[in-house]
Design a protein around this motif. Sequence first.
Motif, PDB file in Angstrom:
ATOM      1  N   SER A   2       0.833  -1.198   0.000  1.00 24.21           N
ATOM      2  CA  SER A   2       0.000   0.000   0.000  1.00 24.21           C
ATOM      3  C   SER A   2       0.873   1.256   0.000  1.00 24.21           C
ATOM      4  CB  SER A   2      -0.922   0.005   1.211  1.00 24.21           C
ATOM      5  OG  SER A   2      -0.222   0.337   2.380  1.00 24.21           O
ATOM      6  N   GLY A   3       0.283   2.326  -0.444  1.00 19.09           N
ATOM      7  CA  GLY A   3       1.003   3.593  -0.466  1.00 19.09           C
ATOM      8  C   GLY A   3       1.429   4.030   0.917  1.00 19.09           C
ATOM      9  N   GLU A   4       0.589   3.736   1.916  1.00 20.09           N
ATOM     10  CA  GLU A   4       0.922   4.105   3.288  1.00 20.09           C
ATOM     11  C   GLU A   4       2.127   3.314   3.791  1.00 20.09           C
ATOM     12  OE1 GLU A   4      -1.127   4.021   7.698  1.00 20.09           O
ATOM     13  OE2 GLU A   4      -2.422   4.135   5.941  1.00 20.09           O
ATOM     14  N   ASP A   5       2.176   2.012   3.461  1.00 23.05           N
ATOM     15  CA  ASP A   5       3.321   1.190   3.864  1.00 23.05           C
ATOM     16  C   ASP A   5       4.602   1.697   3.222  1.00 23.05           C
ATOM     17  OD1 ASP A   5       1.802  -0.509   5.447  1.00 23.05           O
ATOM     18  OD2 ASP A   5       1.537  -2.004   3.861  1.00 23.05           O
ATOM     19  N   LYS A   6       4.514   2.042   1.938  1.00 18.80           N
ATOM     20  CA  LYS A   6       5.693   2.562   1.235  1.00 18.80           C
ATOM     21  C   LYS A   6       6.196   3.843   1.900  1.00 18.80           C
ATOM     22  CE  LYS A   6       4.700   0.754  -3.363  1.00 18.80           C
ATOM     23  NZ  LYS A   6       4.389   1.078  -4.758  1.00 18.80           N
ATOM     24  N   GLU A  12      11.041   5.646   7.713  1.00 20.27           N
ATOM     25  CA  GLU A  12      11.938   4.893   8.590  1.00 20.27           C
ATOM     26  C   GLU A  12      13.361   4.856   8.009  1.00 20.27           C
ATOM     27  OE1 GLU A  12      11.855   0.759  11.107  1.00 20.27           O
ATOM     28  OE2 GLU A  12      10.836   0.771   9.184  1.00 20.27           O
ATOM     29  N   GLU A  13      13.463   4.676   6.698  1.00 23.40           N
ATOM     30  CA  GLU A  13      14.774   4.648   6.049  1.00 23.40           C
ATOM     31  C   GLU A  13      15.485   5.998   6.194  1.00 23.40           C
ATOM     32  OE1 GLU A  13      16.741   4.031   1.619  1.00 23.40           O
ATOM     33  OE2 GLU A  13      14.606   3.686   1.878  1.00 23.40           O
ATOM     34  N   LYS A  41      16.264  -2.583   8.455  1.00 28.34           N
ATOM     35  CA  LYS A  41      14.908  -3.058   8.715  1.00 28.34           C
ATOM     36  C   LYS A  41      13.953  -2.534   7.640  1.00 28.34           C
ATOM     37  CE  LYS A  41      12.643  -1.467  12.310  1.00 28.34           C
ATOM     38  NZ  LYS A  41      12.141  -1.209  13.679  1.00 28.34           N
ATOM     39  N   SER A  42      14.082  -1.273   7.302  1.00 28.70           N
ATOM     40  CA  SER A  42      13.228  -0.670   6.295  1.00 28.70           C
ATOM     41  C   SER A  42      13.455  -1.319   4.929  1.00 28.70           C
ATOM     42  CB  SER A  42      13.493   0.831   6.203  1.00 28.70           C
ATOM     43  OG  SER A  42      12.779   1.391   5.128  1.00 28.70           O
ATOM     44  N   ASN A  43      14.706  -1.540   4.581  1.00 29.22           N
ATOM     45  CA  ASN A  43      15.020  -2.153   3.292  1.00 29.22           C
ATOM     46  C   ASN A  43      14.486  -3.579   3.200  1.00 29.22           C
ATOM     47  OD1 ASN A  43      16.304   0.137   2.339  1.00 29.22           O
ATOM     48  ND2 ASN A  43      18.317  -0.523   3.027  1.00 29.22           N
ATOM     49  N   LEU A  44      14.550  -4.322   4.297  1.00 30.90           N
ATOM     50  CA  LEU A  44      14.011  -5.675   4.297  1.00 30.90           C
ATOM     51  C   LEU A  44      12.495  -5.669   4.143  1.00 30.90           C
ATOM     52  CD1 LEU A  44      16.169  -7.360   7.078  1.00 30.90           C
ATOM     53  CD2 LEU A  44      16.218  -7.846   4.625  1.00 30.90           C
TER      54      LEU A  44
END
Length: 56
Positions: A2-6, A12-13, A41-44
């Motif tokens: 979702s756009g919110e997750d992205k 976070e990144e 964590k963000s990249n994973l």
Amino acid sequence: MSGEDKANNKVEEFGGKAKEALGNATGDKDLQAAGEKDQTKSNLKQAGEKVKDAFK
């Protein structure tokens, strides 16, 4: 993904990058490590979401 997750993952990144830079500037190894951890964590999370999207 979702756009919110992205958006949350990017925030976070970037927060991790800021922590790492501040840790580098001040010589605070703990802050630097925390920033690197946040980025990883963000990249994973982003990679996992891309895999899920590929199977949709």
